[in-house]
Write a protein that holds these residues in place. Structure first.
Motif, short mmCIF file in Angstrom:
data_model
loop_
_atom_site.label_atom_id
_atom_site.label_comp_id
_atom_site.label_asym_id
_atom_site.label_seq_id
_atom_site.Cartn_x
_atom_site.Cartn_y
_atom_site.Cartn_z
N UNK A 289 0.85 -1.20 0.00
CA UNK A 289 0.00 0.00 0.00
C UNK A 289 0.88 1.24 0.00
N UNK A 290 0.42 2.27 -0.74
CA UNK A 290 1.10 3.56 -0.72
C UNK A 290 0.07 4.67 -0.76
N UNK A 291 0.44 5.78 -0.15
CA UNK A 291 -0.46 6.94 -0.11
C UNK A 291 0.26 8.14 -0.68
N UNK A 292 -0.52 9.00 -1.33
CA UNK A 292 -0.01 10.27 -1.79
C UNK A 292 -1.18 11.24 -1.81
N UNK A 293 -1.23 12.10 -0.81
CA UNK A 293 -2.36 13.04 -0.72
C UNK A 293 -3.68 12.30 -0.63
N UNK A 294 -4.57 12.57 -1.58
CA UNK A 294 -5.88 11.91 -1.59
C UNK A 294 -5.87 10.57 -2.31
N UNK A 295 -4.70 10.14 -2.73
CA UNK A 295 -4.57 8.89 -3.47
C UNK A 295 -4.10 7.77 -2.55
N UNK A 296 -4.72 6.60 -2.75
CA UNK A 296 -4.26 5.41 -2.04
C UNK A 296 -4.19 4.27 -3.04
N UNK A 297 -3.03 3.65 -3.12
CA UNK A 297 -2.84 2.55 -4.05
C UNK A 297 -2.53 1.29 -3.26
N UNK A 298 -3.16 0.20 -3.65
CA UNK A 298 -2.85 -1.10 -3.07
C UNK A 298 -2.36 -2.04 -4.15
N UNK A 299 -1.59 -3.01 -3.75
CA UNK A 299 -1.06 -4.00 -4.68
C UNK A 299 -1.17 -5.38 -4.05
N UNK A 300 -1.78 -6.30 -4.76
CA UNK A 300 -1.88 -7.69 -4.32
C UNK A 300 -1.23 -8.56 -5.39
N UNK A 301 0.03 -8.92 -5.16
CA UNK A 301 0.75 -9.66 -6.19
C UNK A 301 0.22 -11.09 -6.32
N UNK A 302 -0.39 -11.62 -5.26
CA UNK A 302 -0.94 -12.98 -5.37
C UNK A 302 -2.14 -13.01 -6.30
N UNK A 303 -2.87 -11.89 -6.36
CA UNK A 303 -4.03 -11.80 -7.27
C UNK A 303 -3.67 -11.05 -8.54
N UNK A 304 -2.43 -10.57 -8.63
CA UNK A 304 -2.00 -9.78 -9.79
C UNK A 304 -2.99 -8.64 -10.03
N UNK A 305 -3.20 -7.84 -8.99
CA UNK A 305 -4.14 -6.74 -9.12
C UNK A 305 -3.71 -5.57 -8.25
N UNK A 306 -4.17 -4.40 -8.65
CA UNK A 306 -3.91 -3.17 -7.93
C UNK A 306 -5.18 -2.33 -7.95
N UNK A 307 -5.32 -1.48 -6.94
CA UNK A 307 -6.45 -0.55 -6.96
C UNK A 307 -5.95 0.85 -6.67
N UNK A 308 -6.62 1.81 -7.26
CA UNK A 308 -6.37 3.23 -7.02
C UNK A 308 -7.63 3.82 -6.42
N UNK A 309 -7.51 4.38 -5.24
CA UNK A 309 -8.62 5.04 -4.56
C UNK A 309 -8.35 6.53 -4.51
N UNK A 310 -9.30 7.30 -5.00
CA UNK A 310 -9.24 8.75 -4.88
C UNK A 310 -10.32 9.16 -3.88
N UNK A 311 -9.91 9.73 -2.78
CA UNK A 311 -10.89 10.11 -1.76
C UNK A 311 -11.35 11.55 -1.97
N UNK A 312 -12.56 11.82 -1.51
CA UNK A 312 -13.13 13.17 -1.57
C UNK A 312 -12.91 13.78 -2.95
N UNK A 313 -13.42 13.12 -3.97
CA UNK A 313 -13.14 13.52 -5.36
C UNK A 313 -13.62 14.94 -5.65
N UNK A 314 -12.92 15.53 -6.64
CA UNK A 314 -13.23 16.89 -7.08
C UNK A 314 -13.47 16.87 -8.58
N UNK A 315 -14.13 17.88 -9.08
CA UNK A 315 -14.38 17.96 -10.52
C UNK A 315 -13.07 17.91 -11.30
N UNK A 316 -12.01 18.47 -10.72
CA UNK A 316 -10.70 18.49 -11.40
C UNK A 316 -10.07 17.10 -11.51
#
Lengths: 113, 113
Positions: B55-82
């Motif tokens: 897992x890594x965080x950068x501001x409103x971004x949170x990324x997870x990585x599951x190498x056993x499932x060969x998948x990643x997710x990107x979460x953007x919290x409190x989204x903005x129009x931009x």
């Protein structure tokens, strides 16, 4: 320069003509990449230069496509005898080593008519 | 076929909501990156996560990585129009011997004000 510079930003050419697309990477970046993106699609890898090593040309779609990188800096992507299916945005990116994040240029939108 | 595939292809949410995008890939990787693209031109690097990180965080971004499932997710919290843009994952193939990243097809995010 401060970023990756690509020229021209837009190019309209007639089918059968040759075109040259230029990429000026960030000074000091040893890795340089060319990608192609068709409308609404993902990025298609074309070619990768890393320092003085032989380039990875595995993504070039046909022998009409070629690229060179002079002096480890500026790169030129050449498309000979352009076809309509070559129409796309051609993106260049550079990186310090190839292992980290890329910095992309704004791309060249090529339209073959 | 693409190394990375994003899911969903398109996502529309209200401002303030969280946005989650997923990426699946096929072969073992060294690193996985997420990029944002506005208006179909240059991409902006968001975050890089290594294969030994979960897992890594950068501001409103949170990324997870599951190498056993060969998948990643990107979460953007409190989204903005931009935040309206296309988001791509990119993976470097461990066995390729070169540091070229293969991009997925992208998720088009629309944040409604």
């Amino acid at each position: 320069g401060a970023g990756v510079s690509q020229s021209p930003s837009n190019k309209v050419t007639e089918k059968g003509k040759d075109v040259e697309l230029r990429c000026d990477p960030i000074s000091g970046h040893t890795a340089l990449y060319w990608y192609r993106q068709s409308l609404g699609q993902g990025l298609e890898f074309l070619i990768y230069f890393q320092g003085n090593s032989a380039p990875d040309k595995s993504g070039l779609p046909s022998d009409r496509f070629s690229a060179e990188r002079t002096g480890g800096s500026v790169s030129t992507l050449t498309i000979q005898r352009t076809q309509q299916e070559d129409s796309a945005v051609y993106l260049c990116a550079s990186s310090t080593t190839g292992r980290g994040g890329y910095t992309f240029g704004s791309g060249t939108r090529l339209t073959v008519v | 076929s693409q190394q990375g595939e994003e899911d969903p292809q398109a996502l529309s949410i209200q401002e303030g909501e969280n946005a989650t995008m997923n990426c699946s890939y096929k072969t073992s990787i060294n690193n996985l990156q997420w990029y944002r693209q506005n208006s179909g031109r240059g991409l902006v690097h968001l975050i890089l996560i290594r294969s030994n990180e979960r897992e890594k965080h950068s501001g409103r971004l949170r990324v997870t990585l599951d190498t056993s499932k060969k998948s990643s997710s990107l979460l953007i919290t409190a989204s903005r129009a931009a935040d309206t843009a296309s988001y791509f994952c990119a993976t470097d193939i461990r066995a390729s011997g070169t540091y070229k990243y293969i991009f997925g097809t992208g998720t088009r995010l629309k944040v409604l004000a």
